[in-house]
Design an enzyme around this catalytic site. Structure first.
Site, PDB file in Angstrom:
ATOM      1  N   SER A   1      39.177  69.903 -26.799  1.00  0.00           N
ATOM      2  CA  SER A   1      39.125  68.231 -26.101  1.00  0.00           C
ATOM      3  C   SER A   1      39.114  68.828 -24.692  1.00  0.00           C
ATOM      4  O   SER A   1      38.302  69.515 -24.173  1.00  0.00           O
ATOM      5  CB  SER A   1      40.674  68.492 -26.631  1.00  0.00           C
ATOM      6  OG  SER A   1      41.175  66.731 -26.152  1.00  0.00           O
TER       7      SER A   1
ATOM      8  N   ASP B   1      37.727  60.887 -35.194  1.00  0.00           N
ATOM      9  CA  ASP B   1      38.340  61.621 -34.286  1.00  0.00           C
ATOM     10  C   ASP B   1      38.933  59.607 -33.256  1.00  0.00           C
ATOM     11  O   ASP B   1      37.840  59.548 -32.287  1.00  0.00           O
ATOM     12  CB  ASP B   1      38.037  62.119 -33.159  1.00  0.00           C
ATOM     13  CG  ASP B   1      38.522  62.996 -32.010  1.00  0.00           C
ATOM     14  OD1 ASP B   1      39.460  62.319 -31.181  1.00  0.00           O
ATOM     15  OD2 ASP B   1      38.250  64.520 -31.771  1.00  0.00           O
TER      16      ASP B   1
ATOM     17  N   HIS C   1      41.382  64.776 -34.601  1.00  0.00           N
ATOM     18  CA  HIS C   1      41.014  64.988 -33.004  1.00  0.00           C
ATOM     19  C   HIS C   1      42.005  66.063 -33.133  1.00  0.00           C
ATOM     20  O   HIS C   1      41.341  67.107 -32.746  1.00  0.00           O
ATOM     21  CB  HIS C   1      42.011  64.552 -32.205  1.00  0.00           C
ATOM     22  CG  HIS C   1      41.402  65.236 -30.566  1.00  0.00           C
ATOM     23  ND1 HIS C   1      40.760  65.271 -29.803  1.00  0.00           N
ATOM     24  CD2 HIS C   1      42.617  64.970 -29.560  1.00  0.00           C
ATOM     25  CE1 HIS C   1      39.888  65.646 -29.298  1.00  0.00           C
ATOM     26  NE2 HIS C   1      41.677  65.291 -28.648  1.00  0.00           N
TER      27      HIS C   1
END
Length: 273
Positions: free
Chosen positions: A95, A224, A253
């Site tokens: 991320s 995601d 995610h």
């Protein structure tokens, strides 16, 4: 517990386990190096040196008011890697951490980086614009900032559901995973959590990606809900010179459950290449 002090006086907490070729892991927002505990053990058990830090303002690092931006995050990582005198480093970023390792490799990593792996990473740029119509509207990031400012504790509890895909039919996300997301989120300094939203959503990594001259494995779940694959991995693969895209069907995610097991197996295989 090891700490390193950056050039601007910020204390960065990190873990350093195992021996062998170095693997440096960078976590997502609003987490800490604790998000990588399973990976650190598996990587160290496989004969590598696994290092994971708490980004400034996060976890056990200094609760910073200033420097909560991608350039400073990358500089902090550069200073940590230089402090530990690491070479032939494999960088892994999830991320926001994916953005951090890409910027570090492009701007500071010459002669030190062997290859990269990103998972659910924010590059090239998250926010929607005329040139990035697949991006997420700025109003969504404004809502994140508002949620953090108004009631961070409840916001992190609520965010855990889409983060791990617990809001999908048939999801088997544990309560423990959601609780740990909340626990790590509550360690973030409010100013750092607020400012990091701009860092991960509005930073444009296009030039960093095009300048990379080392291999990169781009891992992303196709469900995601936080960093949609169409605006992220599917664009990143078109910008890098030596990239491989690995899509995880149905994966969210957050790295947990079956997705984590599959990703971890791919991480170990990638390290062994």
């Amino acid at each position: 517990m090891p700490y390193f002090t950056t050039s601007d006086g910020t204390e960065i907490y990190y873990i350093d386990q195992g021996a062998g070729s170095p693997v440096v892991l960078s976590h997502g927002w609003p987490l800490s190096s604790d998000a990588w505990q399973r990976e650190v053990k598996l990587i160290a058990d496989a004969g590598y040196r696994a290092i994971a830090h708490d980004r400034r303002g996060h976890g056990r690092s200094s609760k910073t008011y200033a420097g909560n931006d991608m350039d400073t995050y990358a500089r902090d990582l550069a200073e940590l890697i230089e402090h530990l005198d690491l070479h032939d480093v494999v960088l892994i970023g999830h991320s926001t951490g994916g953005g951090e390792v890409v910027r570090y490799a492009a701007r500071h990593g010459a002669g030190r980086v062997k290859k990269l792996l990103t998972a659910g990473a924010v590059p090239p740029v998250m926010v929607r614009s005329e040139s990035n119509p697949e991006g997420t509207p700025i109003e969504a990031f404004d809502a994140i900032r508002e949620g953090v400012l108004d009631d961070a504790s409840q916001f992190y509890r609520d965010l855990a559901a889409p983060f791990f895909g617990a809001n999908r039919e048939g999801a088997t996300v544990s309560q423990g995973a959601a609780d740990d997301f909340w626990r790590q989120g509550m360690l973030v300094n409010l100013a750092a959590a607020y400012d990091c939203v701009k860092a991960f959503s509005e930073t444009d990594f296009t030039d960093d990606l095009t300048s990379l001259d080392v291999p990169i494995l781009i891992a992303h779940g196709d469900d995601d809900q936080i960093v949609p694959i169409a605006a992220a991995a599917e664009k990143t693969i078109t910008l890098v010179k030596n990239g491989t895209l690995k899509v995880y069907p149905g994966a969210p995610h957050g790295i947990a459950g079956d997705y984590q097991k599959a990703l971890d197996a791919d991480i170990l295989a990638y390290l062994a290449e």
